[in-house]
Design a protein around this motif. Structure first.
Motif, mmCIF file in Angstrom:
data_model
loop_
_atom_site.group_PDB
_atom_site.id
_atom_site.type_symbol
_atom_site.label_atom_id
_atom_site.label_comp_id
_atom_site.label_asym_id
_atom_site.label_seq_id
_atom_site.Cartn_x
_atom_site.Cartn_y
_atom_site.Cartn_z
ATOM 1 N N LEU A 224 0.860 -1.179 0.000
ATOM 2 C CA LEU A 224 0.000 0.000 0.000
ATOM 3 C C LEU A 224 0.898 1.231 0.000
ATOM 4 O O LEU A 224 1.895 1.279 0.725
ATOM 5 C CB LEU A 224 -0.887 -0.023 1.246
ATOM 6 C CG LEU A 224 -1.993 1.018 1.415
ATOM 7 C CD1 LEU A 224 -3.052 0.883 0.333
ATOM 8 C CD2 LEU A 224 -2.633 0.874 2.804
ATOM 9 N N HIS A 225 0.564 2.227 -0.826
ATOM 10 C CA HIS A 225 1.431 3.393 -1.004
ATOM 11 C C HIS A 225 0.614 4.676 -0.874
ATOM 12 O O HIS A 225 -0.527 4.744 -1.353
ATOM 13 C CB HIS A 225 2.093 3.385 -2.389
ATOM 14 C CG HIS A 225 2.721 2.079 -2.757
ATOM 15 N ND1 HIS A 225 3.978 1.704 -2.345
ATOM 16 C CD2 HIS A 225 2.246 1.041 -3.511
ATOM 17 C CE1 HIS A 225 4.270 0.502 -2.830
ATOM 18 N NE2 HIS A 225 3.230 0.089 -3.528
ATOM 19 N N ALA A 226 1.204 5.682 -0.245
ATOM 20 C CA ALA A 226 0.598 7.013 -0.207
ATOM 21 C C ALA A 226 1.020 7.782 -1.447
ATOM 22 O O ALA A 226 2.207 7.852 -1.773
ATOM 23 C CB ALA A 226 1.032 7.761 1.050
ATOM 24 N N LEU A 227 0.055 8.353 -2.161
ATOM 25 C CA LEU A 227 0.357 9.108 -3.380
ATOM 26 C C LEU A 227 0.901 10.497 -3.053
ATOM 27 O O LEU A 227 1.645 11.072 -3.852
ATOM 28 C CB LEU A 227 -0.898 9.211 -4.247
ATOM 29 C CG LEU A 227 -1.444 7.870 -4.761
ATOM 30 C CD1 LEU A 227 -2.728 8.097 -5.556
ATOM 31 C CD2 LEU A 227 -0.413 7.152 -5.612
ATOM 32 N N ASP A 228 0.516 11.059 -1.927
ATOM 33 C CA ASP A 228 0.994 12.391 -1.540
ATOM 34 C C ASP A 228 1.267 12.417 -0.039
ATOM 35 O O ASP A 228 0.558 13.088 0.721
ATOM 36 C CB ASP A 228 -0.014 13.470 -1.922
ATOM 37 C CG ASP A 228 -1.435 13.124 -1.495
ATOM 38 O OD1 ASP A 228 -1.629 12.039 -0.906
ATOM 39 O OD2 ASP A 228 -2.340 13.944 -1.710
#
Length: 372
Positions: A224-228
């Protein structure tokens, strides 16, 4: 691990002792329970212990490599000196300790790694290294707390505890070097081994052949990755400090935009499939799980797109831990673990958080989000 790890009778195990034969601490202040052993053996007694330490050895090795890599890149440069960094060798002894408890013939060797920071001799690149280091040491610390009380050999757990408290201090030190308030939490959560391995495996590109004889066997979930994410490294106002009064990097109500990788892909150094929990099917409604301090906070998404593998949600409120008796503010502060889980995931507490993994509620994650 097979025949290399001999079976030990229940009566000789510690936390895993047969409850029908285990004692209790009923003789005043003298320990008499199955947790106390007069002549401890500092080795793994079970596959659970072996795989837990196997994971820890991979963690200690990447920390040692990371710190040496940064020194090789930037030692003597103005940006490195300005960040207030000096050499430290604690990870050498930590890695050696864990390898000894596993057995040097079975212990994994260091792997090859990929780091998410730039390598130019600039202030921002050095601060990206510091930010990754404080995140890496946080999940390394929490990853041990999650299984420490469950180890079959409590003697191994004692030595791990002696090392992990040093890692906790490292994590706070990296926050100080970043100019963040060092200790914004009252409690540090434990996380399941598969969460720790999901986070760690993303930064390991290859491992020696020896390691493939006894690879890490904890599950990997779709990353899972944060875009900002909050721009900790780019803040020009943050400088190394013993303490500081920094406002929240992400305030309650701020929108976090996340994406997750496809399930089923082979990931990590041992080519494991990224799994979906048994209670999750593509297209199902999901929710965000924020794990911080003693709390699990669930947040319904603002939007969820399975086709694009995108989810938007808000940062949960900075609620009190023990209202109204003891007002300790800001449960969701510091460094949070965020996972995407099935909507029906039950309420969980620190001692049973692993149910999210064991009972099949996982969809993706976790990721680490620095909000304060």
């Amino acid at each position: 691990v097979g025949s290399n790890i001999p079976l030990v009778p229940f009566a000789l195990l510690n936390a895993g002792a047969d409850p029908g034969r285990a004692g209790l601490n009923t003789s005043g202040l003298n320990p008499s329970s199955s947790l106390f052993v007069r002549a401890p053996t500092y080795r793994t007694f079970s596959n659970f212990d072996f795989q837990s330490l196997n994971l820890v050895k991979h963690q200690e090795d990447i920390e040692l490599d990371l710190f040496n890599y940064a020194i090789a890149l930037w030692e003597g440069t103005p940006a490195f000196a300005d960040a207030g960094i000096s050499e430290e060798d604690q990870e050498i002894s930590h890695s050696y300790l864990v390898g000894n408890m596993i057995g040097q013939d079975l212990a994994p060797e260091p792997c090859k790694y990929a780091y998410p920071f730039c390598t130019e001799p600039t202030r921002e690149c050095v601060r990206q290294f510091l930010q990754f280091s404080q995140v890496l040491t946080r999940w390394g610390e929490s990853g041990v707390y999650g299984f420490l009380p469950l180890l079959d050999n409590g003697a191994v757990g004692e030595l791990l505890l002696n090392s992990i408290v040093t890692e906790a201090r490292q994590q706070y030190s990296f926050r100080q070097l970043l100019g963040l308030f060092p200790v914004p939490e009252h409690f540090i959560p434990g996380i399941p081994q598969s969460w720790s391995w999901t986070l760690l495996s993303q930064h390991i590109t290859a491992c020696p052949q020896k390691n493939h004889q006894h690879p890490v066997q904890w599950s990997i979930w779709p990353p899972l990755h944060a875009l900002d994410p909050p721009a900790v490294a780019a803040r020009p106002d943050l400088r190394p400090a013993v303490s500081s009064n920094v406002s929240a990097l992400a305030a309650p109500g701020d929108v976090v935009r996340l994406r997750w990788d496809p399930p089923g892909e082979l990931v990590g150094p041992y080519a494991q499939p990224a799994l979906l929990g048994s209670k999750v099917q593509p297209g199902d409604p999901l929710k965000l799980m924020f794990v911080s301090q003693l709390n699990v906070t669930y947040v319904e998404p603002l939007s969820l797109d399975w086709a694009a593998r995108r989810v938007d949600a808000v940062v949960p409120p900075f609620i009190d831990i023990f209202p109204p008796e003891v007002v300790i503010e800001n449960v969701n502060n510091g460094t949070l673990f965020v996972a995407l889980v099935a909507r029906d995931t039950p309420y969980l507490t620190p001692a049973n958080l692993s149910i999210v993994v064991l009972d099949g509620w996982m969809a993706a994650g976790p990721m680490v989000l620095t909000v304060g």
